[in-house]
Design a protein around this motif. Structure first.
Motif, PDB file in Angstrom:
ATOM      1  N   PHE A   1      20.441  79.421  35.180  1.00 46.72           N
ATOM      2  CA  PHE A   1      19.576  78.299  35.284  1.00 46.72           C
ATOM      3  C   PHE A   1      20.278  77.216  35.627  1.00 46.72           C
ATOM      4  O   PHE A   1      19.691  76.044  35.511  1.00 46.72           O
ATOM      5  N   PHE A   2      21.478  77.010  35.851  1.00 48.86           N
ATOM      6  CA  PHE A   2      22.163  76.111  36.723  1.00 48.86           C
ATOM      7  C   PHE A   2      22.571  76.508  38.105  1.00 48.86           C
ATOM      8  O   PHE A   2      23.491  77.448  37.861  1.00 48.86           O
ATOM      9  N   ASN A   3      22.686  75.374  38.753  1.00 49.87           N
ATOM     10  CA  ASN A   3      23.402  75.771  40.173  1.00 49.87           C
ATOM     11  C   ASN A   3      24.283  74.697  40.476  1.00 49.87           C
ATOM     12  O   ASN A   3      25.349  74.953  40.763  1.00 49.87           O
ATOM     13  N   GLU A   4      23.919  73.485  40.294  1.00 48.29           N
ATOM     14  CA  GLU A   4      24.727  72.211  40.658  1.00 48.29           C
ATOM     15  C   GLU A   4      24.234  70.867  39.864  1.00 48.29           C
ATOM     16  O   GLU A   4      23.165  70.921  39.868  1.00 48.29           O
ATOM     17  N   MET A   5      25.284  70.077  39.886  1.00 49.68           N
ATOM     18  CA  MET A   5      25.023  68.575  39.409  1.00 49.68           C
ATOM     19  C   MET A   5      25.924  67.647  39.910  1.00 49.68           C
ATOM     20  O   MET A   5      27.161  68.122  40.455  1.00 49.68           O
ATOM     21  N   GLN A   6      25.565  66.427  40.087  1.00 52.02           N
ATOM     22  CA  GLN A   6      26.256  65.333  40.549  1.00 52.02           C
ATOM     23  C   GLN A   6      26.009  63.969  39.723  1.00 52.02           C
ATOM     24  O   GLN A   6      24.927  63.733  39.583  1.00 52.02           O
ATOM     25  N   PHE A   7      27.108  63.380  39.309  1.00 52.01           N
ATOM     26  CA  PHE A   7      27.106  62.395  38.666  1.00 52.01           C
ATOM     27  C   PHE A   7      27.855  61.185  39.409  1.00 52.01           C
ATOM     28  O   PHE A   7      28.880  61.410  39.530  1.00 52.01           O
ATOM     29  N   ASP A   8      27.122  59.946  39.592  1.00 52.72           N
ATOM     30  CA  ASP A   8      27.591  59.207  40.442  1.00 52.72           C
ATOM     31  C   ASP A   8      27.907  57.567  39.549  1.00 52.72           C
ATOM     32  O   ASP A   8      27.036  57.536  38.780  1.00 52.72           O
ATOM     33  N   SER A   9      28.878  56.955  39.408  1.00 53.07           N
ATOM     34  CA  SER A   9      29.013  55.644  38.939  1.00 53.07           C
ATOM     35  C   SER A   9      29.356  54.594  39.875  1.00 53.07           C
ATOM     36  O   SER A   9      30.168  54.984  40.825  1.00 53.07           O
ATOM     37  N   TYR A  10      28.887  53.470  39.513  1.00 52.82           N
ATOM     38  CA  TYR A  10      29.017  52.070  40.463  1.00 52.82           C
ATOM     39  C   TYR A  10      29.559  50.944  39.567  1.00 52.82           C
ATOM     40  O   TYR A  10      28.872  50.541  38.489  1.00 52.82           O
ATOM     41  N   LEU A  11      30.773  50.609  39.672  1.00 56.68           N
ATOM     42  CA  LEU A  11      31.281  49.370  39.134  1.00 56.68           C
ATOM     43  C   LEU A  11      31.710  48.345  39.905  1.00 56.68           C
ATOM     44  O   LEU A  11      32.745  48.520  40.834  1.00 56.68           O
ATOM     45  N   ARG A  12      31.352  47.055  39.649  1.00 57.25           N
ATOM     46  CA  ARG A  12      31.794  45.831  40.509  1.00 57.25           C
ATOM     47  C   ARG A  12      32.067  44.785  39.621  1.00 57.25           C
ATOM     48  O   ARG A  12      31.251  44.448  38.861  1.00 57.25           O
ATOM     49  N   THR A  13      33.252  44.210  39.791  1.00 57.39           N
ATOM     50  CA  THR A  13      33.578  43.248  38.957  1.00 57.39           C
ATOM     51  C   THR A  13      34.233  41.913  39.770  1.00 57.39           C
ATOM     52  O   THR A  13      34.973  42.301  40.862  1.00 57.39           O
ATOM     53  N   SER A  14      33.527  40.741  39.533  1.00 60.71           N
ATOM     54  CA  SER A  14      33.979  39.514  40.346  1.00 60.71           C
ATOM     55  C   SER A  14      34.300  38.419  39.356  1.00 60.71           C
ATOM     56  O   SER A  14      33.623  38.445  38.124  1.00 60.71           O
ATOM     57  N   GLY A  15      35.149  37.537  39.726  1.00 57.66           N
ATOM     58  CA  GLY A  15      35.327  36.319  38.808  1.00 57.66           C
ATOM     59  C   GLY A  15      36.502  35.488  39.301  1.00 57.66           C
ATOM     60  O   GLY A  15      37.186  35.732  40.228  1.00 57.66           O
ATOM     61  N   THR A  16      36.874  34.735  38.286  1.00 58.04           N
ATOM     62  CA  THR A  16      38.106  33.707  38.686  1.00 58.04           C
ATOM     63  C   THR A  16      38.966  33.374  37.353  1.00 58.04           C
ATOM     64  O   THR A  16      38.316  33.447  36.273  1.00 58.04           O
ATOM     65  N   GLY A  17      40.239  33.358  37.508  1.00 55.31           N
ATOM     66  CA  GLY A  17      40.994  33.122  36.355  1.00 55.31           C
ATOM     67  C   GLY A  17      41.944  32.100  36.772  1.00 55.31           C
ATOM     68  O   GLY A  17      41.990  31.541  37.747  1.00 55.31           O
ATOM     69  N   TYR A  18      42.346  31.151  35.737  1.00 53.28           N
ATOM     70  CA  TYR A  18      43.009  29.974  35.773  1.00 53.28           C
ATOM     71  C   TYR A  18      44.345  30.115  34.994  1.00 53.28           C
ATOM     72  O   TYR A  18      44.360  30.877  33.646  1.00 53.28           O
ATOM     73  N   ASN A  19      45.522  29.484  35.305  1.00 49.07           N
ATOM     74  CA  ASN A  19      46.725  29.657  34.685  1.00 49.07           C
ATOM     75  C   ASN A  19      47.583  28.523  34.953  1.00 49.07           C
ATOM     76  O   ASN A  19      47.272  27.771  36.076  1.00 49.07           O
ATOM     77  N   GLY A  20      48.610  28.412  34.500  1.00 50.48           N
ATOM     78  CA  GLY A  20      49.876  27.284  34.730  1.00 50.48           C
ATOM     79  C   GLY A  20      51.156  27.925  34.715  1.00 50.48           C
ATOM     80  O   GLY A  20      51.297  28.888  33.499  1.00 50.48           O
ATOM     81  N   LYS A  21      52.062  27.758  35.186  1.00 52.38           N
ATOM     82  CA  LYS A  21      53.530  28.123  35.241  1.00 52.38           C
ATOM     83  C   LYS A  21      54.538  26.683  35.227  1.00 52.38           C
ATOM     84  O   LYS A  21      54.081  25.648  35.772  1.00 52.38           O
ATOM     85  N   ILE A  22      55.595  26.829  34.689  1.00 47.31           N
ATOM     86  CA  ILE A  22      56.757  25.732  34.287  1.00 47.31           C
ATOM     87  C   ILE A  22      57.786  26.493  34.825  1.00 47.31           C
ATOM     88  O   ILE A  22      57.847  27.739  34.261  1.00 47.31           O
ATOM     89  N   GLY A  23      58.852  25.948  35.444  1.00 43.60           N
ATOM     90  CA  GLY A  23      60.108  26.661  35.637  1.00 43.60           C
ATOM     91  C   GLY A  23      61.514  25.763  35.798  1.00 43.60           C
ATOM     92  O   GLY A  23      60.946  24.426  35.959  1.00 43.60           O
ATOM     93  N   VAL A  24      62.400  26.218  35.710  1.00 40.48           N
ATOM     94  CA  VAL A  24      63.713  25.400  35.764  1.00 40.48           C
ATOM     95  C   VAL A  24      64.914  26.424  36.570  1.00 40.48           C
ATOM     96  O   VAL A  24      64.751  27.602  36.198  1.00 40.48           O
ATOM     97  N   ILE A  25      65.626  25.760  37.562  1.00 41.39           N
ATOM     98  CA  ILE A  25      66.691  26.582  38.033  1.00 41.39           C
ATOM     99  C   ILE A  25      67.855  25.561  37.946  1.00 41.39           C
ATOM    100  O   ILE A  25      67.776  24.272  38.442  1.00 41.39           O
ATOM    101  N   PHE A  26      68.721  26.153  37.620  1.00 45.53           N
ATOM    102  CA  PHE A  26      70.097  25.237  37.304  1.00 45.53           C
ATOM    103  C   PHE A  26      71.383  25.985  38.087  1.00 45.53           C
ATOM    104  O   PHE A  26      71.480  27.152  38.030  1.00 45.53           O
ATOM    105  N   LYS A  27      72.053  25.000  38.756  1.00 45.26           N
ATOM    106  CA  LYS A  27      73.307  25.523  39.621  1.00 45.26           C
ATOM    107  C   LYS A  27      74.542  24.943  38.855  1.00 45.26           C
ATOM    108  O   LYS A  27      74.951  23.878  39.195  1.00 45.26           O
ATOM    109  N   PRO A  28      75.219  25.583  37.929  1.00 41.76           N
ATOM    110  CA  PRO A  28      76.477  25.137  37.023  1.00 41.76           C
ATOM    111  C   PRO A  28      77.364  24.990  38.209  1.00 41.76           C
ATOM    112  O   PRO A  28      78.330  24.018  38.047  1.00 41.76           O
TER     113      PRO A  28
END
Length: 500
Positions: A256-283
């Protein structure tokens, strides 16, 4: 117990089975490697203590303080990713070529007018973007499966009351799922007599997209010994994944079964926000020490998700036919906070003829959090799962450069990114805990007057274990066979730059 076994099955199968917002999303947008200029890429992106390259803005913005002239650069990139799979002893592979612009930036070096070269010598401003992740990939796995089917998952889900318009309803509408008379037990034809498994299976996944970080940065140079920097980053996210799962009765084992196909679709879009601080020292002139901290990236994300199903199977009259069903079109908004990052760096300049550099980056993936679902959902259970499944890691980046002539430089680098998965989660061993990413790189640079050209080759090797479909929620110990995927990437970058 049902909650626990369902959860464990989901944990082990996170990457290869698209579902709602969960720990897979948290890792997908938190785990990345900066992909900026060719010079940095050739040197393993070990630029936390070096600077003088716009890639450093995404690692340690204090590096912007080392600029002494204005600079404009762009970095086109060409690459190929190849994925080889092993499933029930069968090997398959797929590949994908990709072209992108990994970096575009401008730095303005502003002299303070301090003729003594002490105090604040430079105040530099930079604007541009670096690509921090490339999602483009094709995956393919398949074999003859003697043990189970995707329909096991949906029949068991339906029996315990986990009915979804995106999964079980489609199987019901295409005559792949059946219900016992006068009971709540669901079944399917491949397991109707307990001995019909042996159908062929194949799953393909196509992934597309990117994460680009647009930065506005400020760097300061004090006495040519202390460099301070800060940046504000905006991350542009686009991710699209389509999958196709096929099962067919090549050996004519089912009436009673010959074949099956399962398809899925995902789309994600968006925006992110961040901050960075840093230091470099030359002894001293030969040694540079760097440190930086990145805030979490605060994402606002939008998902679109839908599924469809096709079958060639028998209807309630026993007549074979073709049937199709389509899920609703789902849209959902939610927030994500990625982990905080901290980097310690060191570099040693060798007699003005070369240098060695190393970065150690700490990231705690268990601290990622999903937030504020569009319908008010707070993701409490999902965040508990994230803290149990993921762990903190230390990423390592090492690079070197040799000045071969007054205008030609030779470079090489290595990057090591440990797995984000704990050894065990909820008392179960995680197969992806030992899967690490190694990146080997080499390149060269040419300088002539105000023009420079850099070339980098990067080879990435990583792997992971995934299943083509989840385990039945009440039969976790009958887990589907897992496929092993080995991913290799060959990438060539070209940076064209102008100083003026």
């Amino acid at each position: 117990m049902k909650r626990l076994t369902t959860l464990i099955a989901a944990i082990m199968l996170v990457p290869f089975f698209v579902q709602a917002q969960d720990l897979a999303d948290a890792l997908r947008y938190s785990e990345f490697q900066v992909q900026g200029t060719a010079r940095a890429g050739a040197m393993g992106n070990a630029f936390g203590a070096l600077g003088g390259d716009f890639t450093s803005v995404s690692i340690n913005p204090a590096g912007l303080g080392l600029y002494r002239a204005d600079e404009l650069v762009l970095t086109p990139t060409f690459g190929q990713s190849k994925v080889e799979s092993s499933y029930f002893g069968n090997t398959m592979n797929d590949s994908k070529y990709n072209f992108s612009l990994n970096n575009l930036s401008y730095v303005s070096a502003i002299q303070t007018g301090n003729q003594s070269e002490t105090g604040l010598v430079n105040l530099n401003v930079g604007i541009g973007y670096n690509r921090v992740k490339d999602f483009n990939n094709n995956m393919l796995a398949g074999a003859t499966n003697p043990d189970g089917s995707f329909l096991d998952y949906m029949a068991d889900n339906a029996t315990v009351g986990n009915w979804s318009d995106f999964y079980e309803q489609l199987a019901w509408d295409t005559y792949l799922l059946w219900k016992e008379d006068n009971s709540d037990v669901y079944w399917h034809d491949l397991d109707s007599e307990g001995a019909n498994y042996g159908q062929s299976q194949r799953k393909s996944i196509t992934k597309q997209g990117y994460m680009n970080e647009y930065s506005l940065a400020l760097g300061m140079n004090f006495n040519h010994k202390l460099y301070l920097g800060a940046s504000i980053g905006i991350v542009d996210v686009f991710y699209k994944e389509t999958s196709e799962l096929l099962e067919w009765d090549e050996q004519n084992r089912s009436e009673f079964f010959n074949e099956m196909q399962f398809d899925s679709y995902l789309r994600t879009s968006g925006t992110g926000y961040n901050g960075k601080i840093g230091v470099i020292f030359k002894p001293i002139n030969e040694i540079r020490l760097g440190a930086s901290v990145h805030t979490p990236t605060f994402y606002n994300l939008h998902d679109v998700f839908e599924t469809s199903m096709y079958s060639n199977a028998a209807d309630e009259e026993g007549v074979m036919g073709n049937f199709e069903a389509q899920s609703p079109y789902s849209e959902y908004d939610y927030d994500l906070e990625s982990p905080l990052r901290a980097t310690l760096s060191g570099a040693f300049v060798i007699a003005k003829k070369g240098l060695l550099s190393i970065d150690y980056e700490f990231v705690d993936y268990a601290s990622a959090n999903l937030r504020r679902g569009g319908d008010g959902y707070q993701f409490v259970d999902e965040n508990d799962e994230i803290s149990e499944v993921y762990r903190s890691v230390g990423n390592l980046r090492v690079g070197g450069e040799l000045l071969a002539t007054s205008s030609v430089s030779l470079r090489a680098g290595f990057e090591y990114y440990p797995s984000a998965y704990n050894e065990n989660a909820f008392g179960v061993s995680q197969p992806n805990a030992d899967v690490n990413t190694n990146i080997y790189s080499a390149g060269l640079g040419y300088r002539s007057g105000g023009f420079f050209f850099d070339l980098a080759y990067r080879y990435t090797d990583t792997g992971n274990y995934d299943s083509l479909y989840p385990a039945p929620p009440t039969d976790f110990y009958n887990m589907p066979e897992m496929a092993h995927f080995n991913t290799t990437k060959n990438n060539v970058r070209f940076t064209f730059g102008f100083k003026f």
